[in-house]
Design an enzyme around this catalytic site. Structure first.
Site, PDB file in Angstrom:
ATOM      1  N   GLY A  11      36.570  43.329  33.785  1.00  0.00           N
ATOM      2  CA  GLY A  11      37.633  42.483  33.654  1.00  0.00           C
ATOM      3  C   GLY A  11      37.022  41.072  33.757  1.00  0.00           C
ATOM      4  O   GLY A  11      36.028  40.790  34.348  1.00  0.00           O
ATOM      5  N   ARG A  72      35.225  48.172  28.597  1.00  0.00           N
ATOM      6  CA  ARG A  72      35.069  49.250  29.548  1.00  0.00           C
ATOM      7  C   ARG A  72      34.602  50.256  28.624  1.00  0.00           C
ATOM      8  O   ARG A  72      35.075  50.740  27.527  1.00  0.00           O
ATOM      9  CB  ARG A  72      36.537  49.495  30.063  1.00  0.00           C
ATOM     10  CG  ARG A  72      36.935  48.389  31.083  1.00  0.00           C
ATOM     11  CD  ARG A  72      38.095  48.643  31.854  1.00  0.00           C
ATOM     12  NE  ARG A  72      38.947  47.460  32.305  1.00  0.00           N
ATOM     13  CZ  ARG A  72      38.543  47.064  33.371  1.00  0.00           C
ATOM     14  NH1 ARG A  72      37.445  47.247  33.937  1.00  0.00           N
ATOM     15  NH2 ARG A  72      39.313  45.870  33.613  1.00  0.00           N
ATOM     16  N   ASP A 103      33.197  46.620  40.925  1.00  0.00           N
ATOM     17  CA  ASP A 103      32.672  47.577  41.305  1.00  0.00           C
ATOM     18  C   ASP A 103      32.360  48.891  40.361  1.00  0.00           C
ATOM     19  O   ASP A 103      31.273  49.374  40.378  1.00  0.00           O
ATOM     20  CB  ASP A 103      33.537  48.326  42.563  1.00  0.00           C
ATOM     21  CG  ASP A 103      34.955  48.407  42.028  1.00  0.00           C
ATOM     22  OD1 ASP A 103      35.141  48.230  40.879  1.00  0.00           O
ATOM     23  OD2 ASP A 103      36.051  48.875  42.776  1.00  0.00           O
ATOM     24  N   THR A 126      34.655  38.739  39.296  1.00  0.00           N
ATOM     25  CA  THR A 126      35.880  39.324  39.337  1.00  0.00           C
ATOM     26  C   THR A 126      36.742  38.397  40.259  1.00  0.00           C
ATOM     27  O   THR A 126      36.372  37.680  41.188  1.00  0.00           O
ATOM     28  CB  THR A 126      36.032  40.643  39.955  1.00  0.00           C
ATOM     29  OG1 THR A 126      37.323  41.313  40.270  1.00  0.00           O
ATOM     30  CG2 THR A 126      35.421  40.758  41.265  1.00  0.00           C
ATOM     31  N   ASP A 128      39.360  39.138  41.675  1.00  0.00           N
ATOM     32  CA  ASP A 128      39.989  39.817  42.855  1.00  0.00           C
ATOM     33  C   ASP A 128      39.507  39.660  44.192  1.00  0.00           C
ATOM     34  O   ASP A 128      39.775  39.747  45.336  1.00  0.00           O
ATOM     35  CB  ASP A 128      40.023  41.289  42.728  1.00  0.00           C
ATOM     36  CG  ASP A 128      41.065  41.880  41.476  1.00  0.00           C
ATOM     37  OD1 ASP A 128      42.014  41.044  41.051  1.00  0.00           O
ATOM     38  OD2 ASP A 128      40.758  42.894  40.789  1.00  0.00           O
ATOM     39  N   ASP A 130      37.313  41.044  45.764  1.00  0.00           N
ATOM     40  CA  ASP A 130      37.290  42.235  46.799  1.00  0.00           C
ATOM     41  C   ASP A 130      36.279  42.990  46.885  1.00  0.00           C
ATOM     42  O   ASP A 130      36.134  44.160  47.348  1.00  0.00           O
ATOM     43  CB  ASP A 130      38.435  43.232  46.248  1.00  0.00           C
ATOM     44  CG  ASP A 130      38.032  43.700  44.902  1.00  0.00           C
ATOM     45  OD1 ASP A 130      37.152  43.198  44.263  1.00  0.00           O
ATOM     46  OD2 ASP A 130      38.941  44.522  44.115  1.00  0.00           O
ATOM     47  N   ARG A 172      45.356  44.464  42.394  1.00  0.00           N
ATOM     48  CA  ARG A 172      45.619  45.961  42.245  1.00  0.00           C
ATOM     49  C   ARG A 172      45.432  46.772  43.745  1.00  0.00           C
ATOM     50  O   ARG A 172      46.140  47.713  44.403  1.00  0.00           O
ATOM     51  CB  ARG A 172      45.164  46.802  41.322  1.00  0.00           C
ATOM     52  CG  ARG A 172      45.249  48.069  41.065  1.00  0.00           C
ATOM     53  CD  ARG A 172      44.633  48.909  39.922  1.00  0.00           C
ATOM     54  NE  ARG A 172      43.056  48.640  40.171  1.00  0.00           N
ATOM     55  CZ  ARG A 172      42.228  48.635  39.223  1.00  0.00           C
ATOM     56  NH1 ARG A 172      42.478  49.072  37.738  1.00  0.00           N
ATOM     57  NH2 ARG A 172      40.964  48.524  39.318  1.00  0.00           N
TER      58      ARG A 172
END
Length: 323
Positions: A11, A72, A103, A126, A128, A130, A172
């Site tokens: 992403g 991807r 990741d 990213t 996120d 995370d 997510r």
């Protein structure tokens, strides 16, 4: 090492271009040749590789997205695909890689090194936030501010019409975007994957607010919450409180776009430099990150397997501040 390649994968996130810029100019500064690889691992397999110079990255630091594009790659998940990627790197004389992504990107790089010995240093790109091994990821600050700007506007209409708004943000597997949006946006409830927030709790909180003459509410929902999406949660609550005037807003991919904030430009630039310097120092299969304002390198296997925990005090802050 004389030649390196850089690519973005997974992403997109605001600040990737600033990171590319830093990587290219650090390589040039150190006398290296640097090659851009378009569309991530797909481009590596297909040989979509071109030489980059300092001028190639002029006037991109303020732009969202990634000039190298992103994709991807299912083909890279196969041994044949990775062999094709390795052959392309060999043809161009590329000896090391800088990967900007998350990741999935680092998992691919880890396997690639095990099979072919190509060293990679990664930059955490990213929204996120995370990834274990850094306090903040590239694009996170921009995404939070983009979402918060939308939530501020939603609160205006929620207040005017005395409504309950269920606002879904990205996340997510993580509530890192949801938490600051809830605190900064004055939300009454936040629902994230890391904690169990039941429908009963949502209903009790709404009823408690109404009993205090509160007339509007904001419920922030991370897309990966265990109770479902914002639409599903709103439907569950509406079944029990049928007279509730509720609306759902899904912010979606707007959170990925836009010009990066100053914080993301600084972070991306710092980590881009660190990636190239890491390669030159002999590092491999590590991600550059910032922890407690200090530069650190974390093995890919740790960034992939270890969970980055959310401070439980943040969810308590939402409860306290919504009284």
């Amino acid at each position: 090492m004389k030649k390196i390649g850089v690519f973005t994968s997974g992403g997109d996130s605001p600040g990737m271009n600033a990171c590319i810029r830093a990587i290219v100019r650090t390589a040039v500064y150190n006398g290296l040749e640097v090659y851009g690889i378009r569309r991530g691992y797909n481009g590596m397999i297909k040989g979509d590789i071109f030489k980059m110079e300092s001028l190639t990255v002029s006037n991109i630091i303020q732009k969202g997205g990634t000039i190298l594009k992103s994709a991807r790659s299912m083909e890279f998940m196969t041994k044949e695909g990775r062999q094709a990627a390795y052959d392309q790197l060999q043809q161009h004389g590329i000896e090391g890689l800088v990967a900007i992504g998350g990741d999935g990107t680092f998992t691919g790089a880890n396997i690639f090194h095990e099979e072919f010995g190509i060293p990679t240093v990664g930059a955490p790109g990213t929204i996120d936030n995370d990834l274990y091994g850094t306090d903040y990821t590239i694009g996170y600050d921009t995404a939070v501010n983009t979402a918060l700007d939308a939530i501020d506007k939603i609160r205006d209409t929620a207040d005017s019409h005395e409504r309950v708004f269920f606002v879904e943000v990205m996340g997510r597997d993580s509530g890192y975007i949801a938490i600051p949006c809830a605190i900064g946006g004055g939300a009454e409830i936040v629902m994230i994957p890391e904690t169990d927030t039941s429908i009963d709790y949502v209903i009790d909180t709404l009823k408690a607010g109404w009993s205090r003459s509160k007339t509007s509410f904001i419920v922030i929902v991370a897309e990966g919450d265990e109770e479902g999406s914002a639409t599903e949660i709103a439907a569950k609550v509406s079944k029990i409180i049928p007279n509730m005037d509720a609306r759902v807003t899904i912010l979606g991919h707007v959170q990925r776009g836009g010009a990066p904030t100053a914080a993301d430009r600084m972070l991306a630039s710092q980590l881009g430099i660190a990636c190239v310097e890491g390669l030159l120092a002999g590092r491999t299969n590590e991600m550059a990150g910032i922890i407690n304002k200090e530069l650190v390198y974390t093995p890919f296997i740790e960034t992939i397997t270890k969970q980055k925990l959310i401070n439980p005090n943040f969810t308590k802050m939402v409860d306290i501040l919504s009284v």
